[in-house]
Write a protein that holds these residues in place. Structure first.
Motif, PDB file in Angstrom:
ATOM      1  N   UNK A   6      -9.539  19.608   1.927  1.00  0.00           N
ATOM      2  CA  UNK A   6      -8.446  20.113   2.939  1.00  0.00           C
ATOM      3  C   UNK A   6      -8.509  21.382   3.097  1.00  0.00           C
ATOM      4  N   UNK A  48       2.412   1.698  -3.460  1.00  0.00           N
ATOM      5  CA  UNK A  48       1.627   2.024  -4.732  1.00  0.00           C
ATOM      6  C   UNK A  48       2.182   3.141  -5.664  1.00  0.00           C
ATOM      7  N   UNK A  97      -1.965  22.569   9.701  1.00  0.00           N
ATOM      8  CA  UNK A  97      -1.524  21.728   8.587  1.00  0.00           C
ATOM      9  C   UNK A  97      -0.524  22.484   7.498  1.00  0.00           C
ATOM     10  N   UNK A  98       0.277  22.099   6.919  1.00  0.00           N
ATOM     11  CA  UNK A  98       1.146  22.863   6.063  1.00  0.00           C
ATOM     12  C   UNK A  98       0.478  22.520   4.551  1.00  0.00           C
ATOM     13  N   UNK A  99      -0.906  22.860   4.355  1.00  0.00           N
ATOM     14  CA  UNK A  99      -1.368  22.892   3.345  1.00  0.00           C
ATOM     15  C   UNK A  99      -1.015  24.007   2.056  1.00  0.00           C
ATOM     16  N   UNK A 142       1.957  14.232   5.846  1.00  0.00           N
ATOM     17  CA  UNK A 142       2.746  15.399   5.546  1.00  0.00           C
ATOM     18  C   UNK A 142       2.183  16.871   5.849  1.00  0.00           C
ATOM     19  N   UNK A 143       0.700  16.776   6.217  1.00  0.00           N
ATOM     20  CA  UNK A 143       0.078  18.066   6.817  1.00  0.00           C
ATOM     21  C   UNK A 143       0.272  18.340   8.166  1.00  0.00           C
ATOM     22  N   UNK A 148      -2.220   9.004  -6.433  1.00  0.00           N
ATOM     23  CA  UNK A 148      -1.911   8.073  -5.163  1.00  0.00           C
ATOM     24  C   UNK A 148      -1.191   8.366  -4.165  1.00  0.00           C
ATOM     25  N   UNK A 203      -0.468  11.225  -1.558  1.00  0.00           N
ATOM     26  CA  UNK A 203      -1.438  12.304  -0.965  1.00  0.00           C
ATOM     27  C   UNK A 203      -0.727  13.750  -1.014  1.00  0.00           C
ATOM     28  N   UNK A 204       0.574  13.880  -0.848  1.00  0.00           N
ATOM     29  CA  UNK A 204       1.097  15.208  -0.744  1.00  0.00           C
ATOM     30  C   UNK A 204       1.158  15.857  -2.269  1.00  0.00           C
ATOM     31  N   UNK A 248       1.144  -1.282  -0.062  1.00  0.00           N
ATOM     32  CA  UNK A 248      -0.021   0.023  -0.282  1.00  0.00           C
ATOM     33  C   UNK A 248       0.866   1.271  -0.120  1.00  0.00           C
ATOM     34  N   UNK A 249       1.846   1.209   0.792  1.00  0.00           N
ATOM     35  CA  UNK A 249       2.807   2.417   1.085  1.00  0.00           C
ATOM     36  C   UNK A 249       3.673   2.452  -0.296  1.00  0.00           C
ATOM     37  N   UNK A 283      -1.227  15.054  -4.666  1.00  0.00           N
ATOM     38  CA  UNK A 283      -2.528  15.022  -4.854  1.00  0.00           C
ATOM     39  C   UNK A 283      -3.027  16.481  -4.240  1.00  0.00           C
ATOM     40  N   UNK A 284      -2.654  16.478  -3.047  1.00  0.00           N
ATOM     41  CA  UNK A 284      -3.254  17.752  -2.421  1.00  0.00           C
ATOM     42  C   UNK A 284      -2.657  18.986  -2.639  1.00  0.00           C
TER      43      UNK A 284
END
Lengths: 256, 382
Positions: free
Chosen positions: A239, A154, A254-256, B179-180, A225, A227-228, A151-152, A230-231
């Motif tokens: 988010x 992928x 969060x560091x978005x 990561x957030x 796939x 997250x960092x 999974x990690x 994609x977001x």
């Protein structure tokens, strides 16, 4: 005289689609079947090889070395030679030496050897600490392989899969020389043997476009796939919306 | 699987029971109650780990023995390479020890089969250095991992995860990816995950390493709160001496694979002869004494040193004491620390007697060297 013959042999432009599209479809079917087999066998095999290695979940140096050698042999033969050398085996499995069915056997073998290494390499890049966490959390070995390792990995495996698919498109062209059909077959029989530059050029364009499309889809899936990626890319941003400006000013937001 | 399980059945396994609330109250009201003092939850006996054979054999852990009671926090300190990481791995049996036993809730984990061990390991929650979160899972999904492995139903897991995230103060961050999150938040997720199966022992392996002092303090506070609420036994492995002062009830120092010194934190800090105690006391740079003054080092030696002892001792001695350096702080309700004093040399041994009355152990640099000589002579005789 020769010139007239060759000129007559050329495929008229309006007949090109009728020649090329069924061939492209053949290629896609061939690569599709091969990739289904490759993924079905390569993922478990790659996970097995990775975990048989020292420090793995079922460490076994003897078995690891043996398996690793077999894969290396599969990887070391040029595809044309592999294809020719296993013909009796192919005929035993499929009952034929020509056509898509006959091409699938050597392509799958070469693809599995390739993909097993890709999966193994992807799993190696998962931090060992994550596996320790999963073990400490009470996971069984299969659970750990599924949730912590595969999974990690992928995004990395999908990246490798993209490379593998492109390699298989290339192999399908080589398989075309033994009458497997597909774009490769058209390129060899029309473009190479009949010097039909138009067909040759068309097959090149189709191959470039196909490979580019595969790469583009692969890259998009990797982004989706991870997250960092994609977001941050802004493709999905629930988010960002949930975090009002006030929330993101809070300490440790969060560091978005 | 597990759809017919109720919440009670899943969590009420032997050994992973939440502590009896009544007993928790007793433990809080009487923290030194003998009942708690003598009920070790985790006991290590002669734990040894060696790699290799014959000449190449290296002993990483050498007969490590200690026990931790319910509601006690034991800090294991030691320099890099002392065997701290190996110790952590042996406690939760991620690495099988060469010999010795790890007994949790009365059951020896070292004798269990791999299958039973996997179940027994759930009694020990582990908090790892830099959390070790799965990067492709949200905070909530990371906390749910042990529940997922156990086969808890999705609805039940969701409920428990919400509880846990709320407990560590991250209810607002359930949907955030690692990561957030900041370093401290990541570690809180790691703590929530470690608590998911209601363990009786929490093993913290360098959990505050790499965090800034403020974040370290907040993680330490959280661990202490959790200890109080859940009556957890915590084994806190660290190389940071100042963190030990904030968290530990007891301390053990691991050196070259064996426990060199151990004891209750307060006892060690008030023992002027303890080298671990002096390592734990804050290090400071002292001022130079005035001409004719002798340097005296004073260590708080009793739990009831009066706060105004400097003035009183000055009066008793008939001269003002010069303070060249001092560090005193409250640890577990007791003042601990030390002073460096400049005192006219002619007063001699009277200083030791006067300060002794206030529960202080005083020594000069000369008396130190004298003691060392005396010790070596005694050893020679023995």
């Amino acid at each position: 005289m020769t010139e007239t013959l060759l000129a007559n042999a050329k495929v008229p432009a309006n007949e090109l689609p009728g020649l090329l599209f069924p061939a492209l479809l053949d290629t896609l079917i061939m690569v599709g079947i091969v990739m289904a087999i490759v993924v079905a066998v390569g993922v478990p095999l790659g996970a097995l090889v990775h975990n048989l290695a020292p420090g793995g979940l079922f460490e076994n140096p003897a078995l690891h070395t043996t398996l690793s050698w077999i894969i290396s042999i599969g990887r070391s033969l040029p595809f044309l030679i592999l294809m020719a050398s296993i013909m009796p085996f192919t005929r035993f499995i499929t009952g034929t030496n020509i056509g898509i069915a006959a091409a699938v056997v050597p392509m799958s073998l070469a693809g599995i050897a390739f993909f097993t290494r890709i999966v193994e390499n992807s799993l190696r890049s998962v931090p060992p600490a994550v596996v320790q966490v999963a073990r400490a959390s009470g996971g069984s070995r299969l659970q750990i392989i599924r949730t912590a390792q595969l999974s990690e990995a992928v995004p990395s495996i999908i990246g490798g899969l993209t490379i593998n698919i492109i390699a298989m498109i290339e192999y399908s062209a080589i398989a075309g020389t033994i009458g497997a059909g597909g774009i490769g077959y058209v390129a060899v029989t029309y473009g190479y043997q009949r010097f039909d530059q138009g067909v040759m050029l068309a097959t090149i364009v189709i191959l470039v476009v196909t490979v580019a499309a595969v790469q583009l889809i692969g890259d998009a899936l990797v982004r989706l796939t991870t997250p960092h990626r994609r977001l941050r890319s802004g493709a999905v941003r629930p988010l960002r919306r949930r975090n009002s400006p006030v929330a993101s000013l809070a300490p440790g937001a969060a560091a978005v | 699987m597990g759809h017919d399980r109720s919440a009670g059945q899943v969590f009420d396994q032997p050994g992973v029971n939440p502590p009896d609330p009544e007993l928790v109250v007793i433990a809080k009201v009487f923290p030194r109650n003998p009942f708690w003092e003598h009920s070790p939850v985790i006991e290590l006996t002669n734990l040894t780990k060696a790699y290799g054979h014959g000449d190449q054999r290296t002993v990483v852990l050498d007969k490590v023995t200690f026990s931790v009671d319910a509601g006690e926090i034991l800090a294991v300190v030691g320099p890099s390479g002392a065997g701290k990481s190996t110790l952590a791995q042996c406690i939760n049996l991620l690495t099988p020890p060469t010999s010795g036993s790890v007994v949790v809730n009365g059951e020896d984990l070292t004798t269990l089969s791999a299958r039973k061990l996997r179940v027994a390991r759930r009694r020990i929650g582990t908090v790892f250095q830099s959390a070790g979160l799965l990067e492709r899972r949200t905070a909530a999904e990371n906390v749910a991992l042990p529940l997922e492995y156990l086969g808890v139903t999705a609805a039940e897991a969701r409920k428990r995860v919400a509880e846990l995230l709320d407990r560590v103060g991250l209810a607002q961050h359930a949907g955030h990816y690692p990561f957030q999150l900041s370093g401290g938040q990541r570690q809180r997720v790691g703590i929530a995950r470690a608590l998911a199966l209601r363990p009786s022992v929490l093993l913290s392996d360098e959990a505050t390493a790499g965090l800034d002092p403020t974040t370290t303090d907040s993680v330490v506070d959280l661990l202490r709160e959790l200890r109080d609420d859940l009556n957890l036994s915590i084994v806190f492995i660290t190389h940071e001496m100042d963190t030990v002062l904030k968290i530990a009830d007891s301390v053990a120092r691991l050196d070259h694979g064996s426990i060199a010194e151990s004891g209750r934190l307060v006892d060690l800090l008030t023992d002027p002869d303890s080298s671990l105690g002096s390592e734990l006391r804050p290090q400071r740079v002292d001022a130079e004494p005035a001409a004719g003054q002798q340097i005296w080092r004073v260590v708080y030696d009793a739990p009831d040193v009066p706060a105004d002892w400097v003035g009183r001792a000055s009066q008793d001695l008939g001269i003002p004491l010069s303070v060249l350096g001092a560090s005193v702080q409250l640890v577990a309700g007791v003042s601990v620390g030390g002073f460096t004093l400049g005192i006219p040399a002619q007063l001699g041994d009277r200083v030791r007697d006067v300060l002794g009355r206030y529960g202080l152990a005083a020594s000069t640099d000369e008396s130190d060297s004298l003691a060392v000589e005396l010790n070596s002579e005694l050893e020679g005789v023995a």
